[in-house]
Design an enzyme around this catalytic site. Structure first.
Site, short mmCIF file in Angstrom:
data_model
loop_
_atom_site.label_atom_id
_atom_site.label_comp_id
_atom_site.label_asym_id
_atom_site.label_seq_id
_atom_site.Cartn_x
_atom_site.Cartn_y
_atom_site.Cartn_z
N HIS A 267 19.24 -7.94 -40.76
CA HIS A 267 18.30 -8.99 -40.47
C HIS A 267 16.78 -8.64 -41.24
CE1 HIS A 267 16.27 -12.08 -38.55
NE2 HIS A 267 16.17 -11.58 -37.06
N HIS A 306 23.21 -15.82 -46.45
CA HIS A 306 22.54 -16.07 -45.44
C HIS A 306 23.42 -17.10 -44.44
CE1 HIS A 306 19.34 -17.80 -42.92
NE2 HIS A 306 18.52 -16.78 -43.27
N ASP A 362 14.45 -11.84 -48.43
CA ASP A 362 14.09 -10.38 -48.40
C ASP A 362 14.45 -10.00 -49.80
OD1 ASP A 362 13.33 -9.71 -45.63
OD2 ASP A 362 15.71 -10.04 -45.33
#
Ligand code: ACO
Length: 428
Positions: A267, A306, A362
Site C-alpha cells: 500500500h 492496482h 507510487d
C-alpha cells in the site's frame, strides 16, 4: 418492472427475487435462502473484499478501466492544475469547493492548530534514534487521543470538526518531528506565515537561518502530490479507518490504525519499495533481466498494478509531469532512467499487458521525494499527511450513515469439529 435478480435454488427448487439497487444486491437478502430450518442462510465468500461494496459514498469516484479519478465530482487533473491541498481537503471533507471567505477561515483555523503539545515532543524523544519515521508517526497520532479525551464524543458534530482541524494541522508537525528525530536535529516550530506545504518544508529543513523560505517550485510540487494523495475511496487504509471508527473509537486511534495499514509495502510503503528496487537494479542494462525475474514470480515490479485501476493511474501521469518541473530545480534523479526503461519494457510485455498492470501513484512519487531531499523511510509518511483528509472525510461520512453499524464480517469455519479436551500427559 422493478430491477430484480431471480435466484433458483436447485436443491429445493425454490425461487427468490432479490432487488438490484445501484448495480448491487444486498448480501443480507441472501440470508433468506436456506436449505433446512436450522440453516443459517446463504453468505457470500469474498476474501480481500474484491467484489463487495461496504458502504455508499459521495466522496471519491474511480473508473478503473478508463483511468478516471474524481473528488466530489471534480477531475483530479483539474484539481492538480488549479487547486491547493488545503482547498482540496475542504472539498473532500465538506463536499463543495469553499468560497473565498470559507477558504480563508479554513486556512486560519488549520494554522491555529499546527503546534504540538510539549508532552508530545517529549514522548517522541523517547523513540530509538534510528526508529522508522512511519512507526513514530502512527504511534504519535494514536497518542494524541490521550491529550484530547474530548475526541471520544464522536457523535457530536462540533467535536468531530475540532478533531478534524487538529489532525489535518498536526500531522505535518508530527511527520517533521519524526524526520528531525531520525537525523538527530532539533524540532522546528511551525511558521504560520507560510503555506501548508511551505511550513512543512520549513519544519523539515530549516537550519540556522532566521526565516526559512521554501523554493516555490518545490512547495507547489509537494502541494500537487498532496492533492493527488488526498483520497482514494475504499482502499486498505481507508477501510481500516472506517472499520476501527465503526466501533466508535476516537479519530486519533482510528487514524493510527489507518496509518498502520498504509505502512505496508503493498500500500503506502510501495513508494519506498520502488526506490529500493530501482537501486537494486542499478543500471538500465539490468532492466530486462529484472523483468524476466518478475515474470518468473521472483518478486514484483513495485509501483505497478492496482486493485481498481486496470489502465494508467491518472495520478501517475500527473506525477510524471511534476517530476520534470522538480528535476529542473534539483537536477535529474539518475534512477529516473531506470524507471522509464522499466515502464517502457513493461508496457510492451505481454505478462504486464495481459494482466493490465500499469504504473500506479507510487512508481514516480519516490523519485520526486528523493530529489527533494527526503530519505526513503519518509515516503510513507509523506503519503499519510494528505491522506489524513480522506481518512477523516470517510470516517465522518461513515458516522453519519444510518446504514452503518460496527464492522463485523462473517467467516466460513474450516477448523476441527467439536472434540474433548485432552490432558497434557495423554497428548501424542
Ligand atoms: N508485478 C508483477 N506481477 C504483478 C504485480 C506486480 N507489481 N501486481 C500484480 N501482479 C500479477 C500477480 O502476480 C497476478 O498474476 P497471476 O494472475 O499470474 O497470479 C496478477 O498480476 C493479479 O495480481 P493480484 O495480486 O491478484 O492483484 P491485486 O489486485 O490483489 O493486487 C496490488 C494489487 C497489491 C497493488 C499488486 O498489483 C501489487 O502487489 N503491486 C505492487 C505493489 C504496489 O505498487 N502497491 C501500491 C499500490 S497503489 C497504493 O496503494 C497507493
Amino acid at each position: 418492472m422493478a430491477d430484480t435478480l431471480t435466484i433458483t435454488d436447485n436443491r429445493t427448487g425454490k425461487q427468490y427475487e432479490i432487488p438490484v439497487e445501484q448495480g448491487a444486491i444486498r448480501a443480507m437478502d441472501l440470508r433468506q435462502i436456506r436449505t433446512s430450518p436450522d440453516d443459517f442462510g446463504l453468505m457470500t465468500y469474498d476474501p480481500a473484499f474484491q467484489n463487495t461494496a461496504s458502504c455508499r459514498s459521495r466522496i471519491t469516484f474511480i473508473d478503473g478501466d478508463k483511468g478516471v479519478l474524481l473528488y466530489r465530482g471534480y477531475p483530479i487533473e483539474q484539481l492538480a492544475e488549479a487547486s491547493t491541498y488545503l482547498e482540496t481537503a475542504y472539498l473532500i471533507l465538506f463536499g463543495e469547493l469553499p468560497t473565498s471567505a470559507q477558504l480563508d477561515r479554513w486556512t486560519r483555523e488549520i494554522t491555529l492548530h499546527t503546534m504540538l503539545h510539549e508532552n508530545i515532543k517529549k514522548f517522541m524523544e523517547g523513540f530509538q534514534y534510528d526508529a522508522h519515521p512511519m512507526g513514530i508517526f502512527l504511534s504519535t497520532v494514536g497518542a494524541l487521543s490521550t491529550i484530547y479525551p474530548d475526541a471520544k464524543r464522536i457523535q457530536d458534530e462540533e467535536t468531530r470538526r475540532l478533531q478534524i482541524l487538529r489532525l489535518i494541522a498536526k500531522v505535518p508537525s508530527i511527520a517533521a518531528y519524526a524526520y528531525r528525530h531520525s537525523i538527530g536535529r532539533p524540532y522546528i516550530y511551525p511558521d504560520n506565515d507560510l503555506s501548508f506545504t511551505g511550513n512543512f518544508l520549513n519544519m523539515l529543513f530549516k537550519m540556522t537561518e532566521l526565516k526559512y523560505r521554501p523554493h516555490p517550485v518545490l512547495e507547489r510540487a509537494l502541494d500537487v502530490l498532496f492533492i493527488l494523495h488526498a483520497d482514494h475511496e475504499q482502499n486498505c487504509s481507508t477501510s481500516a479507518m472506517r472499520g476501527i471508527g465503526s466501533s466508535q473509537a476516537d479519530p486519533y486511534s482510528s487514524l493510527a490504525g489507518a496509518a498502520a495499514a498504509l505502512y505496508g509495502p503493498l500500500h503506502g510503503g510501495a513508494n519506498e519499495a520502488v526506490l529500493r528496487m530501482l537501486r537494486e537494479i542499478g543500471t538500465i542494462k539490468k532492466v530486462p533481466d529484472f523483468i524476466t525475474r518478475v515474470k518468473r514470480g521472483e518478486g514484483r515490479l513495485m509501483g505497478f498494478g492496482h486493485r481498481v485501476y486496470k489502465s494508467y493511474d491518472p495520478r501517475a501521469r500527473i506525477i510524471k509531469q511534476t517530476a520534470d518541473l522538480v528535476f529542473e530545480v534539483t537536477g535529474r534523479n539518475p534512477l529516473l532512467d531506470i524507471a522509464l526503461e522499466l515502464e517502457r519494457i513493461a508496457l510492451e510485455d505481454d505478462y504486464f499487458v495481459s494482466r493490465k498492470l500499469y504504473p500506479n501513484v507510487d512508481f514516480y512519487s519516490g523519485l520526486i521525494y528523493q530529489a527533494m531531499g527526503f530519505p526513503e523511510d519518509m515516503f510513507p509518511v509523506l503519503f499519510a499527511i494528505p491522506r489524513t483528509a480522506g481518512w477523516l472525510a470517510q470516517w465522518d461520512e461513515m458516522l453519519r450513515d444510518t446504514d452503518q453499524k460496527i464492522a463485523r464480517p462473517r467467516q466460513i469455519y474450516t477448523g476441527a469439529a467439536l472434540r474433548d479436551y485432552v490432558a497434557r500427559d495423554e497428548r501424542k
